[in-house]
Design a protein around this motif. Sequence first.
Motif, mmCIF file in Angstrom:
data_model
loop_
_atom_site.group_PDB
_atom_site.id
_atom_site.type_symbol
_atom_site.label_atom_id
_atom_site.label_comp_id
_atom_site.label_asym_id
_atom_site.label_seq_id
_atom_site.Cartn_x
_atom_site.Cartn_y
_atom_site.Cartn_z
ATOM 1 N N HIS A 245 0.821 -1.214 0.000
ATOM 2 C CA HIS A 245 0.000 0.000 0.000
ATOM 3 C C HIS A 245 0.852 1.260 0.000
ATOM 4 O O HIS A 245 0.522 2.239 -0.699
ATOM 5 C CB HIS A 245 -0.964 -0.012 1.184
ATOM 6 N N GLN A 246 1.958 1.256 0.754
ATOM 7 C CA GLN A 246 2.791 2.460 0.726
ATOM 8 C C GLN A 246 3.491 2.597 -0.626
ATOM 9 O O GLN A 246 3.697 3.710 -1.104
ATOM 10 C CB GLN A 246 3.785 2.473 1.898
ATOM 11 N N ALA A 247 3.830 1.459 -1.261
ATOM 12 C CA ALA A 247 4.461 1.516 -2.583
ATOM 13 C C ALA A 247 3.477 1.974 -3.652
ATOM 14 O O ALA A 247 3.862 2.682 -4.593
ATOM 15 C CB ALA A 247 5.044 0.154 -2.948
ATOM 16 N N VAL A 248 2.224 1.578 -3.533
ATOM 17 C CA VAL A 248 1.185 2.052 -4.461
ATOM 18 C C VAL A 248 1.137 3.578 -4.437
ATOM 19 O O VAL A 248 1.064 4.240 -5.488
ATOM 20 C CB VAL A 248 -0.184 1.449 -4.081
ATOM 21 N N LEU A 249 1.196 4.148 -3.252
ATOM 22 C CA LEU A 249 1.163 5.607 -3.119
ATOM 23 C C LEU A 249 2.441 6.232 -3.687
ATOM 24 O O LEU A 249 2.385 7.298 -4.319
ATOM 25 C CB LEU A 249 0.990 5.988 -1.649
#
Length: 275
Positions: A245-249
Amino acid sequence: MRQAARRAAVLGSPIEHSLSPVLHRAAYRELGLDDWSYDRFEVDEAALPAFVGELDASWAGLSLTMPLKRAVIPLLDSVSDTAASVEAVNTVVRTGDGRLVGDNTDIPGIVAALHERGVEKVPAAAILGAGATASSALAALARICTGEVTAYVRSTARAEEMRQWGDRLGVAVRTADWADAADALGAPLVIATTPAGTTDALAERVPDAPGVLFDVLYDPWPTALAAAWDRRGGRLVGGLDLLVHQAVLQVGQMTGRPGPLAAMRAAGERALAER
């Protein structure tokens, strides 16, 4: 007209086991960004200023892991309120005019991972540990926890730090000794932020019908605590959920296009299965 090749990378020390290249490269493939590359570089605090100083127009951004999340701040042109709230930057974007902008996607990544598992609000929570990830967890809890957060720590100094973070973030924080960490397991939401093996002894203390456990580790997975939690019927959120999820952002900020969650998660799962 063909777009110029763009670069991004993850920096840290140690860095060889980082999954970030797997996730970001999967995103580029899914988005058709054939000219984009994403690498990893072993960079410590001493080497960071020189590395950042050499970023040219081909660079879209950087992902940062320990021990660079605080060290990078003086090297940036601006920092988001989210990153400033915990004095930690894990994302740097180079803008079109050459400015370096820092952000923290760990905090909204924690919230997004919990939302994906149906956790929108909790009346109380417990945090196991008091390191850098614990402060990000507190910042995330400021958005979803309506009551008190209890932090289980090993020292009076760490306890004071967690109370100070709570005051800064607007979270009611109570601290407790690590010897009583089993008491945390009855909370509606437990966030384990400790290194591998630290919570193994708690596995046999998981209560019947537990709430939600967010264990930030992803390798090894499941942890002993997570496995016991699952056997007892509790809901689990894992470190891979946070990482994805942090990489998606990050992908969204660096490319200007939404990060493809499903493709990135699948790539991460495959990479972990091969280890």
